[in-house]
Every structure is written in C-alpha cells, then in structure tokens.
Design a protein around this motif. Sequence first.
Motif, PDB file in Angstrom:
ATOM      1  N   GLN A  29       0.828  -1.210   0.000  1.00 35.97           N
ATOM      2  CA  GLN A  29       0.000   0.000   0.000  1.00 35.97           C
ATOM      3  C   GLN A  29       0.859   1.254   0.000  1.00 35.97           C
ATOM      4  O   GLN A  29       0.556   2.226  -0.690  1.00 35.97           O
ATOM      5  CB  GLN A  29      -0.937  -0.012   1.214  1.00 35.97           C
ATOM      6  N   LYS A  31       3.884   1.498  -1.221  1.00 38.99           N
ATOM      7  CA  LYS A  31       4.495   1.596  -2.541  1.00 38.99           C
ATOM      8  C   LYS A  31       3.496   2.147  -3.551  1.00 38.99           C
ATOM      9  O   LYS A  31       3.837   3.011  -4.372  1.00 38.99           O
ATOM     10  CB  LYS A  31       5.003   0.225  -2.992  1.00 38.99           C
ATOM     11  N   CYS A  32       2.256   1.676  -3.491  1.00 35.25           N
ATOM     12  CA  CYS A  32       1.216   2.153  -4.409  1.00 35.25           C
ATOM     13  C   CYS A  32       0.925   3.634  -4.183  1.00 35.25           C
ATOM     14  O   CYS A  32       0.754   4.399  -5.144  1.00 35.25           O
ATOM     15  CB  CYS A  32      -0.061   1.338  -4.235  1.00 35.25           C
ATOM     16  N   THR A  33       0.884   4.039  -2.912  1.00 37.13           N
ATOM     17  CA  THR A  33       0.644   5.441  -2.575  1.00 37.13           C
ATOM     18  C   THR A  33       1.764   6.322  -3.114  1.00 37.13           C
ATOM     19  O   THR A  33       1.523   7.404  -3.665  1.00 37.13           O
ATOM     20  CB  THR A  33       0.530   5.621  -1.052  1.00 37.13           C
ATOM     21  N   GLU A  36       1.517   6.444  -6.965  1.00 40.71           N
ATOM     22  CA  GLU A  36       0.367   7.270  -7.347  1.00 40.71           C
ATOM     23  C   GLU A  36       0.708   8.752  -7.206  1.00 40.71           C
ATOM     24  O   GLU A  36       0.347   9.567  -8.061  1.00 40.71           O
ATOM     25  CB  GLU A  36      -0.843   6.921  -6.486  1.00 40.71           C
TER      26      GLU A  36
END
Length: 240
Positions: A29, A31-33, A36
């Motif tokens: 999460q 890493k995704c944040t 993004e």
Amino acid sequence: MTQSIPDKETTMSAEERISELEKELSELQQKCTFLERVVNEVPASIYISDLEAGVIWCNRTNEETLGYTLEEIKELGGIEYMYRIVHPDDHTVPDNSIDHYQNFNGTEYGGVFRAKHKEQKEYKWFIGWARPFQKNGEGKVKEILCVDVDMSPQMNTGEQLVQALRDNLKEKNKLLVKSLRKREVEVLSLICRGMSTKGIAEKLFISANTVSTHRKNIQQKLGTTNVADLVSLAKEAGLG
C-alpha cells in the motif's frame, strides 16, 4: 532415511502468517501510494488512449493542465475531447498518432502541437510522445501510453521553440518518406539530385511514363504539389 526440512510456511503459526501478510500488504500500500503520488505530481500530462475509444485514463496533471476531468473526457469521447483542446491547425497530430499505431507497431511516435485549458482562450505549445501500451489478440496495438509536456515554462527563448518545431517537422518528414516504397525512394532521391524524368527513366531502366506515375504517387503520399516542396521535404528528412 533423510528427513525433509519443513519450509518456513509450514512451521509458522496462523497468527505469524497473518502478521506477515499484513506487513506485506502495508508495504504494498505504501508503494502504491508513493507511485500514485509520483504519477499525479510529475510535471507532464500522462494518459492512456484506446485507439477506438480515446482517452481511458489520465493523471491529475492532465486534468489540471487542460481543465477536463477523466469523467468529462469519457463523456465527450476521445476524438471530440482532442479536437476541443488541440488547435485546429494541429488536429493532424492526434489523427496521425492513431493512424501510425493502426498501421505500424513501432516503439514511439512524437509530435509538437498547441492545446489549451477549457476555460482559457490562449493555446500553449506541447511536445508529446506515445508508445504501445496494450495489444489485442492479433498482436496489433490497442492502447497507447502518452506523455505531453507543456513547453512554455521550459523555453527561455523563441529560438528554442523554433528549433523544437524544426526538429519535429524533420521527424514528421522522415515518417512520410518511410511510407514510400523502395522504388519510390529511388525516384525521389534522383529527383533531389536534379535529374529529369527522362534521365531517371534511363538510370533505373524503366519507362518515362512509369517515372511520371511514381512522381505522382510520391507527391500524393508526401502531400506536396510542386517539385520545390517535394525536394525540400525530402532533404529535410535526410534524403538527397
């Protein structure tokens, strides 16, 4: 008899396994944040365009730069959206991009064009690149990944902009020349050397009528109406 060494998963308790999965999920999460945030804050418009449906995803920079949310873009439809933001004289850029990937699987396609925010009247200069992102079952390009950069903050002088436009024209002319058949390239090269129809016919061992047909086809493909423009375009593309 040798005993097999139990792996980590079989020796972990259910609680330990859940704890490890929760840790991995938390890291994912984060890493995704981070990714993004990078995609949305990069100073460039990034979007994915379906060759039939048009823009299907874009980053926040694209929305802020041009004033249309992704939902609005989808409602308008890809072509209508591009025609609204791109200067009328530059509509060939998105059109050529679609045509390029419908007929060619090359890695990249680029162009310089003018576009504007929906609430503004003034157009700004952008330079854009695209490359295949998704292919269909037949191996043909279905979606392209595009990156457009507003050149106005980056250009310190008008000379830089002129040079960028010249470079873009040169690349465009190279693509046009690449669309010619081998014999047409030979004829065009000889035209650039100032040879007459008769001279070209004798050089290539073909009839003068055939040379005339090649000249007509070449001009039609390159969009020129006279020899001077034809030679200029060819030399701009590095031919002759």
